[in-house]
Design an enzyme around this catalytic site. Structure first.
Site, PDB file in Angstrom:
ATOM      1  N   CYS A 163       0.832  -1.204   0.000  1.00 19.13           N
ATOM      2  CA  CYS A 163       0.000   0.000   0.000  1.00 19.13           C
ATOM      3  C   CYS A 163       0.869   1.258   0.000  1.00 19.13           C
ATOM      4  O   CYS A 163       0.473   2.288  -0.544  1.00 19.13           O
ATOM      5  CB  CYS A 163      -0.962   0.001   1.186  1.00 19.13           C
ATOM      6  SG  CYS A 163      -0.142  -0.106   2.798  1.00 19.13           S
ATOM      7  N   HIS A 169      -1.542   1.625   7.517  1.00 19.66           N
ATOM      8  CA  HIS A 169      -2.001   1.447   6.135  1.00 19.66           C
ATOM      9  C   HIS A 169      -1.901   2.777   5.406  1.00 19.66           C
ATOM     10  O   HIS A 169      -2.152   3.839   5.979  1.00 19.66           O
ATOM     11  CB  HIS A 169      -3.444   0.941   6.147  1.00 19.66           C
ATOM     12  CG  HIS A 169      -4.022   0.721   4.781  1.00 19.66           C
ATOM     13  ND1 HIS A 169      -3.452  -0.144   3.863  1.00 19.66           N
ATOM     14  CD2 HIS A 169      -5.114   1.257   4.167  1.00 19.66           C
ATOM     15  CE1 HIS A 169      -4.173  -0.128   2.753  1.00 19.66           C
ATOM     16  NE2 HIS A 169      -5.177   0.711   2.911  1.00 19.66           N
TER      17      HIS A 169
END
Length: 814
Positions: free
Chosen positions: A243, A776
């Site tokens: 990510c 994230h």
């Protein structure tokens, strides 16, 4: 070919001989093959004859050199000066104009090639088989000089349509294929040889290549080829903790100047395959492939597997599937793209000069010129600006001014000198549960009314003391993730000697003896929170310690265990002495002479005491090892089950200080920029060599902004790394979506036409959710074609409003 009226014979002879005598072989020049017999006939004609002589050679005729007059292939093993003559292009064109050629015969033009050891005219060119990837059954044969560029092979032989993007593959006789990356090199340098096959493929409309079309994520039952969406609104599949990479790619993809550069295939003319600092063009090509797929409008999401593989190949820190910093990836990518697309093929050495009192404008222009002489690429055009760096020696006050290029601004966040910490206070009161409070020591003593000198701070981890702190140690030693306990110690009135700080571990013995270690000991496991006791030296015997610990331990850890239960347990007697009793008696200290034990009775102990190391494992004698003594309290499993209540022992009460909500700090982006330009003193690990003092000095340093790029990247330094701490700063940074004004921060006030402005609109943000070791990455970006904001979460893409961006960024600590 019909000849023109030639000059006189003597003029012909003199002109041709002069051209033959003065023409040198130069790589890439054209020379022509002429049949020797015709050439000798011509020489005789111009030397001895006249216009009406019978020695007239007639039209140039190379018939004897051809295998047949259909293909006009040269015969094999023809020898120069025996079978043919070589004449320079100028001589050929004059002979051709004077005499013409036999109808249908092609001119035998040949190139001069630069072979490893010599220059020579290439009489026999390389014969290559050509085919298209889309039609590999249709193979044609073509001849090329070793001096021809691969681009000529591609454009002339395949007749590539204008604007098409193609790539070539070289297939050897053993059927192995190799990519011909650099189309600007010669056939010779590309190692093409006769008999090889060159395959050309053209990029698909969706940005992929026919030979390596990646797996495509389908979000519906529709075929991908039928999907048409907004170009650039395309997700990136998470390949496993990637990510961070996807977030950086989405931000860079929405920088209009760079994306247009790749979509228009401008990079093909500027790929630098020889730059030793570059990656042979592979990073630029891999990035181009991702961008062309994302902006084709034919994908919901694409899989950047090839790009990740290339990144890992050239930057080993990104190998595997660990989480990384998005800014580190972006920094590597910008640097890699710059070197792969650097228009400077041979970097010259440039000696940098100090300002030495010259005007800033002059020094800055010189620095920028020098930078561009070695670094000239679309990345420099788009993302590079200029700092002014001022160093001042603290001893001789020498001022050094330099101007340095930058690719992004890494701005610090203002860090408050105040720190909020949560600790557990363990009281001497046996009935008081540990209290969770926010301040430390001085604050604790105010909260719990205990003198500072009666408290000890310790880091507790996994039922052990990870560290017991000294009072003079800095708070920076304590990390935010540490479990900090503050212990209240008893006041020893009229103590004859310095008390001992005893660390107590709670251990549970196994039901079975550890026969593997000799059969005389039991296996143990730690449990509960450890304790600290302040004990006089004379009370450090097992028997004395047992009484002290019993008084504290039974009341504290047993929870609901009453004095009556303790008395009843102490009075419990056994009818016979068991093996366990014998061992405990053997391990117990001998009682004083005036206190002989009663042989008819044997009290059963709640626990036994064993001196251990700091890990609570290795048994050792009392007082052995380091300065800090550790003691284990070993409980029999049945005794522990009966007298130790784990639920009660783990409970704590929240102090009123914990009820005060912690206010999250909010700072303006402009504050971060101002902090970036404040004066600082160099660290000891990075001193400056003063040319006047002739030694390294901890000089003061100040950075100022001189000029800004077209696209400005601002990196918020949220991850703080110091000698003792690793943490993420969670301050909220408030920033405008439009008209971020740098006019007050720029030293250069007079901007000429065409130079980047000092005001910026936001186009993309990389967000990070979570802590230092996890979390994230996502991103927000504004599409260059429709000005709509989108939220990119790996393969998922959704619409976003401007007001959502501010709120989300506040919560994500991006």
């Amino acid at each position: 070919m019909t000849a023109a009226e030639p000059p006189g014979l003597e003029t012909q002879r003199r002109e041709i001989e002069s051209l033959l005598r003065d023409s040198e072989l130069r790589a890439g020049d054209s020379w022509y093959v002429v049949e020797r017999r015709w050439y000798e006939q011509w020489k005789e004609f111009v030397e001895t004859g006249d216009q009406n002589s019978s020695s007239f050679p007639g039209q140039i005729d190379n018939t004897e050199l051809f295998e047949d007059l259909d293909s006009f292939h040269l015969k094999e093993r023809l020898v120069e000066n025996e079978d043919f003559m070589l004449v320079p292009a100028e001589a050929w064109h004059r002979l051709l104009a004077w005499y013409g050629t036999v109808d249908g015969q092609p001119p035998l033009e040949r190139k001069v090639v630069d072979l490893p050891s010599t220059l020579k005219v290439e009489v026999y060119p390389i014969e290559i088989f050509l085919c298209l990837h889309s039609n590999m059954e249709n193979v044609i044969t073509a001849k090329f000089s070793r001096a021809d560029s691969i681009r000529e092979v591609m454009c002339e032989a395949f007749m590539v349509p204008a604007g098409s993007e193609c790539r070539l593959w070289m297939k050897s006789s053993d059927s192995s294929c190799e990519r011909l990356r650099n189309v600007h090199v010669s056939v010779l340098d590309a190692c093409l040889s006769s008999g090889m096959t060159v395959i050309m493929e053209m990029r698909n409309a969706d940005g992929t290549w026919p030979s390596s079309r990646p797996q495509i994520m389908r979000n519906s039952v529709e075929e991908q080829d039928s999907y048409r969406g907004q170009p650039g609104v395309c997700g990136l599949t998470n390949l496993g903790n990637t990510c961070f990479m996807n977030s950086a790619l989405q931000c860079l993809s929405n920088a209009p100047p760079l994306t247009e550069y790749f979509l228009q295939s401008s990079y093909l003319e500027e790929l630098n395959f020889t730059n030793p600092l570059g990656m042979k063009g592979e990073i630029a090509e891999a990035y181009a492939d991702v961008i062309k797929q994302m902006w084709s409008g034919r994908h919901y999401s694409v899989v950047p597997r090839v790009f990740k593989t290339k990144v890992g190949h050239f930057a080993s820190q990104f190998l595997g599937y660990q989480q990384h910093d998005s800014q580190e990836l972006l920094s590597f990518l910008l640097d890699g793209l710059h070197e792969d697309l650097n228009r400077v093929k041979n970097k010259e050495y440039i000696e940098l000069r100090d300002a030495e009192g010259r005007p800033d404008q002059e020094v800055a222009e010189e620095a920028w010129r020098n930078h561009r002489r070695r670094n000239d690429s679309v990345i420099v055009d788009t993302f590079h600006g200029l700092f002014k760096s001022t160093l001042v020696c603290p001893e001789c006050h020498k001022v050094s001014v330099t101007f340095d290029p930058f690719c992004y601004l890494s701005v610090p966040l203002p860090v408050s000198k105040e720190r909020v910490m949560e600790v557990f206070f363990v009281s001497l009161d046996p009935h008081a549960k540990p209290a969770q409070v926010t301040p430390l020591l001085v604050c604790v003593c105010v909260c719990v009314c205990v003198c500072v000198f009666q408290m000890v701070v310790a880091d507790v981890f996994n039922h052990r003391f990870y560290k017991i702190y000294n009072a003079d140690e800095s708070l920076s030693c304590i990390l935010d993730r540490d479990d900090i306990f503050v212990y209240e110690l008893s006041v020893l009135e009229e103590a004859e000697e310095q008390p001992v700080l005893l660390a107590l571990y709670l251990r549970e013995r196994s039901h079975y003896r550890d026969y593997g270690s000799g059969g005389s000991s039991y296996g143990t496991s730690l449990f509960g929170h450890p304790l600290l006791l302040s004990v006089e030296q004379r009370h450090c015997s097992r028997q004395a310690l047992y009484q002290l610990i019993l008084q504290r331990q039974t009341d504290r850890q047993a929870g609901r265990h009453t004095e009556r239960q303790t008395d009843r347990q102490e009075d419990r007697q056994t009818g016979r002495q068991t093996e366990e009793d014998k061992q405990e008696e053997a391990c117990s200290p001998s009682p004083p002479a005036n206190q002989q034990p009663e042989r008819r009775k044997r009290r059963k102990s709640l626990f036994t005491i064993q001196a251990v190391n700091s890990n609570g494992t290795t048994e050792r004698g009392m007082g052995e090892g380091g300065t800090q003594p550790y003691v284990a309290i070993d409980w029999d499993p049945d005794m522990k089950k009966r007298f130790y209540n784990e639920n009660e022992a783990e409970k704590y009460v929240k102090h009123s200080s914990m009820e005060v909500p912690q206010q999250q700090t909010t700072v303006q982006l402009q504050e971060c920029i101002e902090l970036f330009t404040t004066v600082e003193t160099l660290e000891e690990e990075n001193p400056w060599y003063c040319p006047v003092c002739k030694k390294h000095q901890l000089a003061t340093k100040k950075l100022d902004l001189w000029s800004l790029p077209e696209v400005l990247i601002i990196h918020l330094k949220r991850f703080s790394y110091t000698k003792f701490t690793r943490e993420k700063l969670d301050s909220i940074v408030d920033f405008p979506l439009r008209d971020l004004d740098f006019s007050d921060s720029l030293l250069r006030k007079s901007l000429s036409n065409g130079e980047p402005p000092s005001r910026y609109d936001l186009i993309a943000v990389s967000n990070h959710y979570g802590g230092l070791r996890d979390g994230h990455y996502t991103s927000y970006a504004r599409n260059k074609d429709n000005d709509q904001w989108y939220y990119f979460d790996d393969s998922k893409v959704t619409y976003a409003r401007e007001d959502q961006i501010v709120v989300s960024l506040t919560s994500s600590n991006s």
